[in-house]
Design a protein around this motif. Sequence first.
Motif, PDB file in Angstrom:
ATOM      1  N   TYR A  52     110.898 -13.943  76.607  1.00 46.22           N
ATOM      2  CA  TYR A  52     109.577 -14.497  76.889  1.00 46.22           C
ATOM      3  C   TYR A  52     108.671 -13.500  77.605  1.00 46.22           C
ATOM      4  O   TYR A  52     107.437 -13.621  77.541  1.00 46.22           O
ATOM      5  N   LYS A  53     109.251 -12.522  78.272  1.00 44.17           N
ATOM      6  CA  LYS A  53     108.427 -11.450  78.825  1.00 44.17           C
ATOM      7  C   LYS A  53     107.779 -10.651  77.708  1.00 44.17           C
ATOM      8  O   LYS A  53     106.599 -10.285  77.779  1.00 44.17           O
ATOM      9  N   LEU A  54     108.556 -10.374  76.649  1.00 43.66           N
ATOM     10  CA  LEU A  54     108.006  -9.672  75.487  1.00 43.66           C
ATOM     11  C   LEU A  54     106.921 -10.511  74.809  1.00 43.66           C
ATOM     12  O   LEU A  54     105.869  -9.994  74.418  1.00 43.66           O
ATOM     13  N   VAL A  55     107.194 -11.808  74.672  1.00 43.95           N
ATOM     14  CA  VAL A  55     106.220 -12.708  74.045  1.00 43.95           C
ATOM     15  C   VAL A  55     104.949 -12.799  74.885  1.00 43.95           C
ATOM     16  O   VAL A  55     103.828 -12.760  74.346  1.00 43.95           O
ATOM     17  N   PHE A  56     105.102 -12.890  76.202  1.00 44.34           N
ATOM     18  CA  PHE A  56     103.950 -12.981  77.104  1.00 44.34           C
ATOM     19  C   PHE A  56     103.065 -11.742  76.979  1.00 44.34           C
ATOM     20  O   PHE A  56     101.834 -11.851  76.834  1.00 44.34           O
TER      21      PHE A  56
END
Length: 270
Positions: A52-56
Amino acid sequence: MFKACFAVPGYTVFYYTMYVITVVIIFWVTLMAILIGVHLRREGSPLNSSYYKLVFVGCVSNVLSTTLYKISSTLAEHAEDSNVAALTMAAFIAWLAPYALSMANLMVVLNRSTSLLCPVKHNFIWSPGMTGIIIVGVFLFPFVADISTVFDPCRFRIFALGCEAFMISDCRYGALISFIVSTVSLTLAAVTLYRIEKKGISLTHKMKKNFIFQTVVASSSMTGFSVMLWLSVSMMALKLDTPCCYFKLGYEIFYLIYIGPSYLAHFFVG
């Protein structure tokens, strides 16, 4: 640069239709970024992961780049090439996008693949420190892949008069690199699906469907984006305005597919 496109039959209708769709998608991606950002600040949140860090970061980058590019390119077109700031911003984003988008997609595919194929080592591989290094690397990738042109006088003026030849060669090169990286992403996704079947890894229908959206659909749309970008610029080099403009619409459609369905899939499973 693309003013001539508005004289092409049907282009204006498609252009403004896609403009509205872009606004809607960017609105939802912005909401996703806000929601994920809130959860990333909470200890123990199920969304507080490398994935989710990558998605964010992807959500925020796409919102900023798309918004700034639309504004700057519109200002530049209506200012008869005299708005230097707008031309520079549009040129910078147009240069950054193919490299960063394709590399960011590859990292997401790699993250999803390791989570399924080696779940025990996944968190070790994607530690907070390594995830941070990867995110920084994604944004530095354009400078590494295209370092020979960074200091060229036309580097951040590709839409200005006198830089057309540089723009054509540079956009072709960017499209080629993006195509190679996206093809690697697509291959990795296919190999992962094959390995899942071969190793007998049990996945629910929903998990498999979301993996396909997060990897295969995203990588395919980035591959299509690269091909359409290369064709559009090639038609421009041949002074063929009509196919150039239609291929331009093509790569914008593939981009919207990339940040539309694939990002919605990112949101629903981690």
